[in-house]
Each structure stands twice: as structure tokens, then as C-alpha cells.
Design a protein around this motif. Structure first.
Motif, PDB file in Angstrom:
ATOM      1  N   LEU A  96      10.820  17.118 -12.764  1.00  0.00           N
ATOM      2  CA  LEU A  96      11.065  19.044 -13.014  1.00  0.00           C
ATOM      3  C   LEU A  96      11.212  19.458 -14.252  1.00  0.00           C
ATOM      4  N   ARG A  99      14.283  22.715 -18.781  1.00  0.00           N
ATOM      5  CA  ARG A  99      13.819  24.362 -19.059  1.00  0.00           C
ATOM      6  C   ARG A  99      15.048  24.516 -20.193  1.00  0.00           C
ATOM      7  N   LEU A 205      10.286  31.495  -4.330  1.00  0.00           N
ATOM      8  CA  LEU A 205       9.760  30.840  -5.931  1.00  0.00           C
ATOM      9  C   LEU A 205       8.083  31.178  -6.252  1.00  0.00           C
ATOM     10  N   VAL A 209       6.551  27.140 -10.100  1.00  0.00           N
ATOM     11  CA  VAL A 209       7.898  26.115  -9.535  1.00  0.00           C
ATOM     12  C   VAL A 209       7.424  25.342  -8.144  1.00  0.00           C
ATOM     13  N   GLU A 212       6.538  22.304  -9.121  1.00  0.00           N
ATOM     14  CA  GLU A 212       7.091  21.170  -9.484  1.00  0.00           C
ATOM     15  C   GLU A 212       7.969  20.860  -7.624  1.00  0.00           C
ATOM     16  N   LEU A 217      14.583  20.461  -6.772  1.00  0.00           N
ATOM     17  CA  LEU A 217      14.564  21.941  -6.861  1.00  0.00           C
ATOM     18  C   LEU A 217      15.523  21.815  -5.196  1.00  0.00           C
TER      19      LEU A 217
END
Length: 288
Positions: A96, A99, A205, A209, A212, A217
């Protein structure tokens, strides 16, 4: 695009417009990041050299990145790096992408880890290792253990720990949550950014995304499967008075708070990110 003279100025303008038309997020920023990557320079330098022409090889390399970005590949996978907590982490399709809001989780953890005394921290679902490595780098006397179910993620986390100079104090263990830990190990802090998206929401999504890893997720039918297990498992490894720090989805605050209280944590609470969204939850291991 491959004919005539293309200066940095011209290609910045053209590509930004192209990305805008195709609905790419942050079109100007994306253009700058990709062009700076191709030219092996910083974004500020682009504006110093606006009239510099690109070579044929540079144009070809940039065009290839544009095509990959238009196909939905995340910008950070294209450059292979992501800045997180003032450090450059290697990222690719194995993990991932870190963020910005996760930096707030690191901040919260650091408040509970002493600067001048040894302590032990556990990072569950470590991915790229961004949390574990940031904590180790900011707290030179801390020892950090990081776990992840993905063999590929563990390999990349080890690479990042090595390149960022903390490999001697960050142990990356492959396995399911707490399973890789030797019996009897305890920690001052357990931190986790587990998968927390509802399985049914994955298809909706953004294409970026969805590129990933699904393992990082998918939080199950209600998004809480991993969070439940981390909350329960942390009780067995936290020192008395130790902190559990979690990242969660912005609509999960009430449910996670209930889980923390039901598991017996003291001072259970949720906190908001800079956009006033409930994204973090905390609980304290009761004193013995």
C-alpha cells in the motif's frame, strides 16, 4: 508529442492539460513529479530550467510514464518512491502507498515512546514499513518489531529499513498479525494500519487504489475483521499502561470505540485527522 522541440515549459503545460481532460487527480502535481523523476531532478529545478529542451530519450521515457499513468497505475508506483514523515520510502505494487494521514498515527505513537530510554514497539500489518521505520528513526533507543502476512511486503519493508539506516533495530517478521511473535514478548506500544475497507466497496474505489494490494485494503464484509483481531490480540502483548494505536475508516469510529471498550481497554477514544474525519482510535492496557 514526439515531434518538434519540447521544452520543460511546453511539456508541463501540455501534460497538465492532458491529465485534466482525462480526470487524473492533481494533474499539475502529477506532471511535475513524473517529469522530475525522468529528469532526475527536483520539482523546483523544473521552474529554474523552464526553457531547457528535452532529449529524445527523455521524451520517450516521459511519454511511457504518461501512458502508464493514464492506464491507472499510481504515480508513486511509477516513481518507485513515496515521501513519508520526511523520509523517502521505496514503494511498488507489493505494498500500500503510505498516506499523509498515517503520519498523524506516527505522531501519536511517538508521544508514547520515550526519547531517552529503551522501549519496544510493535507494528502490525507493516506494509512498506513506513510506521515502524519512522518510529525507529525518531526514537534511537526504541526497538521495533513489524509483522505482515505478505512475504513480498516484508521483503520491501526490510529494504526500506536497510536503506534508511534502522535495520539493526527493526525486525520484520512474516506472518498473520501476532502469530510470528515469540511467546512472552511484550510492547510499550502496538500500532496498526490494518485493512479496513468493506469488501463490497473495493470495486468502487478509484482505478489507482484498486492497483494496490487487495490484502492491504480488504477488511472483510464490514471492514472490521482485521481491526477486531488486532484489538483482541494486542491485549495479550501490551505492557500494563501500554498504548494501542489504530488507523481506521472515517465512518468506523463508533464501532471501533465499542470494540475497544468491550475488549477492556482503558481510555478508549477516537481522534480526527486534519480534515476533521475520525481516522484514529486509541486504547490503553489497564494496569496490572
Amino acid at each position: 508529442m514526439m515531434s518538434d522541440v519540447w521544452t520543460i515549459r511546453r511539456i508541463l503545460t501540455w501534460t497538465t492539460g492532458h491529465f485534466e481532460k482525462r480526470g487524473v487527480d492533481a494533474p499539475r502535481l502529477t506532471t511535475e513529479i513524473l517529469l522530475a523523476h525522468v529528469l532526475k531532478t527536483g520539482r523546483v529545478r523544473l521552474y529554474v530550467d523552464l526553457d531547457r529542451p528535452l532529449s529524445k530519450d527523455e521524451l520517450a521515457a516521459f511519454k511511457a510514464l504518461i501512458e502508464r499513468r493514464m492506464a491507472g497505475e499510481p504515480t508513486n508506483y511509477l516513481t518507485g518512491t513515496k515521501e513519508f514523515y520526511n523520509r523517502s520510502f521505496k514503494v511498488d505494487a507489493r505494498v500500500l502507498i503510505p498516506r499523509p494521514e498515517t503520519e498523524l498515527l506516527v505522531e501519536a505513537v511517538l508521544h508514547s515512546v520515550p526519547k531517552d530510554a529503551p522501549s519496544r514497539v510493535l507494528d502490525v500489518c507493516t506494509g512498506s514499513g513506513c510506521i515502524a521505520i519512522s518510529v525507529a528513526a525518531e526514537r534511537p533507543q526504541a526497538t521495533v518489531v513489524a509483522t505482515d502476512l505478505s512475504k513480498d511486503a516484508c521483503a520491501l519493508a526490510r529494504e526500506n529499513a536497510q536503506s534508511l539506516g534502522v535495520a539493526e533495530r527493526v525486525s520484520v517478521l512474516e506472518g498473520d498479525l501476532f502469530a510470528p511473535l515469540p511467546p512472552g514478548e511484550t510492547f510499550r506500544v502496538v500500532v496498526s494500519n490494518p485493512p479496513y475497507i468493506d469488501s463490497g466497496d473495493i470495486a468502487g474505489l478509484s482505478p489507482e487504489v484498486r492497483r494496490e494490494p487487495r490484502l492491504a485494503l480488504d477488511g472483510g464484509p464490514d471492514g472490521l475483521v482485521a481491526l477486531r483481531r488486532v484489538i483482541q490480540g494486542a491485549r495479550r502483548v501490551l505492557e500494563p499502561g501500554g498504548l494501542l494505536a489504530l488507523e481506521m475508516g472515517e465512518t468506523q469510529g463508533s464501532a471501533v470505540l465499542e470494540l475497544l471498550r468491550a475488549a477492556g481497554y482503558a481510555d478508549a477514544r477516537v481522534e480526527k485527522d486534519l480534515e476533521r474525519r475520525e481516522r484514529m482510535a486509541f486504547g490503553t492496557q489497564p494496569a496490572a
